[in-house]
Write an enzyme that holds these catalytic residues in place. Structure first.
Site, PDB file in Angstrom:
ATOM      1  N   GLN A   1       8.246  15.891 -55.148  1.00 36.62           N
ATOM      2  CA  GLN A   1       6.877  15.973 -55.676  1.00 36.62           C
ATOM      3  C   GLN A   1       6.760  15.214 -56.994  1.00 36.62           C
ATOM      4  O   GLN A   1       5.789  14.481 -57.212  1.00 36.62           O
ATOM      5  CB  GLN A   1       6.509  17.456 -55.869  1.00 36.62           C
ATOM      6  CG  GLN A   1       5.032  17.705 -56.093  1.00 36.62           C
ATOM      7  CD  GLN A   1       4.215  17.435 -54.835  1.00 36.62           C
ATOM      8  OE1 GLN A   1       4.747  17.456 -53.727  1.00 36.62           O
ATOM      9  NE2 GLN A   1       2.949  17.151 -55.014  1.00 36.62           N
TER      10      GLN A   1
ATOM     11  N   GLU B   1      26.673  27.420 -41.216  1.00 39.55           N
ATOM     12  CA  GLU B   1      27.507  28.621 -41.486  1.00 39.55           C
ATOM     13  C   GLU B   1      26.691  29.901 -41.381  1.00 39.55           C
ATOM     14  O   GLU B   1      26.895  30.852 -42.129  1.00 39.55           O
ATOM     15  CB  GLU B   1      28.196  28.565 -42.865  1.00 39.55           C
ATOM     16  CG  GLU B   1      28.689  27.232 -43.365  1.00 39.55           C
ATOM     17  CD  GLU B   1      29.672  26.541 -42.455  1.00 39.55           C
ATOM     18  OE1 GLU B   1      29.850  26.987 -41.310  1.00 39.55           O
ATOM     19  OE2 GLU B   1      30.232  25.521 -42.871  1.00 39.55           O
TER      20      GLU B   1
ATOM     21  N   PHE C   1      36.306  22.450 -37.907  1.00 42.92           N
ATOM     22  CA  PHE C   1      36.171  23.825 -37.419  1.00 42.92           C
ATOM     23  C   PHE C   1      35.245  23.836 -36.217  1.00 42.92           C
ATOM     24  O   PHE C   1      34.045  23.561 -36.352  1.00 42.92           O
ATOM     25  CB  PHE C   1      35.614  24.704 -38.544  1.00 42.92           C
ATOM     26  CG  PHE C   1      35.510  26.157 -38.196  1.00 42.92           C
ATOM     27  CD1 PHE C   1      36.641  26.932 -38.003  1.00 42.92           C
ATOM     28  CD2 PHE C   1      34.268  26.777 -38.094  1.00 42.92           C
ATOM     29  CE1 PHE C   1      36.546  28.283 -37.701  1.00 42.92           C
ATOM     30  CE2 PHE C   1      34.162  28.123 -37.798  1.00 42.92           C
ATOM     31  CZ  PHE C   1      35.304  28.871 -37.600  1.00 42.92           C
TER      32      PHE C   1
ATOM     33  N   ILE D   1      29.879  19.726 -34.636  1.00 49.10           N
ATOM     34  CA  ILE D   1      31.123  19.925 -35.386  1.00 49.10           C
ATOM     35  C   ILE D   1      31.282  18.816 -36.428  1.00 49.10           C
ATOM     36  O   ILE D   1      31.551  17.656 -36.084  1.00 49.10           O
ATOM     37  CB  ILE D   1      32.349  19.952 -34.433  1.00 49.10           C
ATOM     38  CG1 ILE D   1      32.093  20.924 -33.260  1.00 49.10           C
ATOM     39  CG2 ILE D   1      33.604  20.334 -35.224  1.00 49.10           C
ATOM     40  CD1 ILE D   1      31.751  22.340 -33.645  1.00 49.10           C
TER      41      ILE D   1
ATOM     42  N   THR E   1      30.690  26.200 -32.953  1.00 51.38           N
ATOM     43  CA  THR E   1      29.379  26.142 -32.286  1.00 51.38           C
ATOM     44  C   THR E   1      29.402  25.304 -31.011  1.00 51.38           C
ATOM     45  O   THR E   1      30.234  24.405 -30.852  1.00 51.38           O
ATOM     46  CB  THR E   1      28.309  25.605 -33.248  1.00 51.38           C
ATOM     47  OG1 THR E   1      28.784  24.384 -33.810  1.00 51.38           O
ATOM     48  CG2 THR E   1      28.037  26.587 -34.349  1.00 51.38           C
TER      49      THR E   1
ATOM     50  N   GLY F   1       4.943   9.158 -54.587  1.00 50.05           N
ATOM     51  CA  GLY F   1       5.157   8.251 -53.456  1.00 50.05           C
ATOM     52  C   GLY F   1       6.592   7.748 -53.388  1.00 50.05           C
ATOM     53  O   GLY F   1       7.153   7.588 -52.292  1.00 50.05           O
TER      54      GLY F   1
END
Lengths: 382, 86
Positions: A330, A357, A118, A152, A121, A334
């Site tokens: 968290q 989106e 699609f 894209i 942008t 580490g």
């Protein structure tokens, strides 16, 4: 014909065997091998929501959401392929395509013979289609397209692009089905991304591309109000479930880790602080899934509130996924900082959901308008 | 008995995005040009009339002017109902 339950079980098995063990490797190698996509297509999973007549599995919106979750839990990039190929392009063709366009494209998409992307942008334009700078001019041979698309997903390997462009004179927005094989179409793979590294993101260059008249999707000038809005709506529904998927995978990972990791002479799951994170994630996740199921039922009924409720679900689940994935890192401490553990990838993938989106900030004004319409005390206006 | 125009007007009023209480419009006012609805409204209206009046709007009829006024929407619905019952 398989039942929806059987299809979901098959999706779960495929995800378990073919996707989850390799999701980290896909990300590291920045691609999903075509062979894996081919095997996904063989199961009909590139057309899960298409009608049977086009080679689809005919899942309804609720079932399709659950299917998206199964794939998304195991591999976010493969889920992203399904989002763009099936939800954004496939659903748009189903809704707006002519009978000839559907017959021509959808069975090939279902079989995975061609992959679709699609293309909305651009370097300077996000999800607001009214601002696209890719232009078209009507000619005798067809429509002459010029422009550049960016961000894209799967454009690097897609064979078909649903390109959104505006009339060079009037600014009217129209959607075009553009094939990679057409003269003037080229793509450049993008790299250095935070996440979605296996999603084959690319820029698309459209240089004097002549698109045949029969490749217009919907009406000339109907691209913004109808095609883009409905395509993004389908995309947002898929992303809403992607949030549920990433959060569930993150919760599974942190619960598993907390049951085996010892600190201070006891398992970390025995600490109140860790239990609080687990419980809060579970509560948030249950709420998000309930919201997505509710939206799925609205979509199944084709309710006019489905679009706004889909945006609400997308905003909520993407934020929830980011929170749960953050808490998962968290809990891992580490180790959560290392790509040797999946939560590092899930943390990065969750962030993308708040952006694609339509960012949360783009959707919030529309949601706020609904609040102002529906939540005020009647008769108390100034 | 509620007329089709009243039904449509009621739906539009429930989707207005102006909140000062002075959003008045006639059956022939263009609600898009007045800025009374947002960018999602065209699709919401399409879903509403297809569901509420049990019809399908062809791509050829998806011209924004067909959905811009109460009168135009009612005219479109009656046209489709006429063609689908013929």
């Amino acid at each position: 014909m398989r039942t929806a339950q059987e299809i979901l079980q098959a999706a779960q098995a495929f995800a378990e065997e073919e996707l989850r063990p390799q999701a980290g490797a896909f990300e590291a190698e920045e691609e999903i091998p075509r062979e894996v996509i081919r095997r996904l297509a063989q199961q009909g999973f590139l057309a899960a929501s298409f009608p049977v007549q086009y080679g689809g599995l005919a899942l309804d919106p609720v079932e399709y959401g659950l299917f998206t979750e199964e794939i998304g839990k195991a591999c976010n990039s493969m889920r992203e392929l399904i989002t763009v190929h099936t939800s954004l392009v496939g659903e748009s063709l189903l809704r707006w395509g002519t009978p000839a366009q559907k017959e021509h494209w959808l069975p090939k998409m279902a079989r995975g013979e061609l992959l679709a992307a699609f293309a909305l942008t651009e370097p300077d334009v996000g999800s607001d289609a009214r601002g696209v700078r890719t232009t078209y001019v009507k000619t005798e041979e067809g429509f002459l397209l010029q422009g550049r698309k960016k961000w894209i997903s799967f454009a690097d390997i897609a064979d078909l692009f649903l390109v959104i462009a505006s009339d060079a004179q009037t600014g009217e927005v129209t959607a075009f089905l553009v094939e990679r094989s057409q003269t003037g179409v080229s793509t450049t793979k993008m790299s250095g991304l935070l996440a979605s590294k296996a999603s084959h993101l690319a820029e698309i260059d459209l240089h004097d591309v002549v698109v045949p008249h029969e490749n217009v999707l919907g009406r000339i000038g109907g691209g913004f109000s109808y095609i883009v809005n409905s395509a993004l709506d389908h995309g947002r529904y898929s992303i809403a479930w992607a949030g549920v998927a990433i959060a569930q995978e993150s919760l599974n990972a942190m619960a598993t880790y907390a049951r085996t990791r010892r600190q201070g002479g006891k398992l970390i799951c025995e600490y109140d602080a860790v239990q609080a994170l687990l419980a809060d994630a579970h509560v948030q996740l249950q709420a998000a899934r309930a919201l997505c199921l509710s939206v799925g039922r609205l979509r199944k009924d084709k309710h006019h509130e489905a679009m706004i409720q889909t945006s609400i679900a997308k905003v909520f689940t993407s934020k929830m996924a980011m929170k749960v994935a953050t808490d998962a890192v968290q809990v891992f401490g580490g180790n959560g900082f290392s790509n040797q553990y999946p939560v590092e990838r899930l943390f990065r993938e969750a962030k993308v959901l708040e952006i694609i989106e339509g960012t949360s900030q783009v959707l919030q004004p529309v949601i706020a308008q609904q609040v102002l319409r529906t939540c005020h005390h009647r008769g108390a206006e100034a | 008995m509620t007329t089709m125009e009243e039904q449509i007007r009621s739906f539009i009023k429930s989707n207005l995005v102006v909140f000062a209480g002075d959003a008045v419009f006639t059956d022939d006012d263009n609600i898009f040009e007045l800025g009374y609805v947002n960018s999602l409204f065209a699709m919401q209206m399409l879903s509403y009339i297809e569901n509420e009046f049990a019809l399908t709007v062809d791509n050829d009829d998806l011209v924004i002017s067909n959905f811009a006024t109460v009168t135009n929407i009612a005219t479109l619905i009656r046209k489709i109902q006429g063609s689908q019952s013929a």
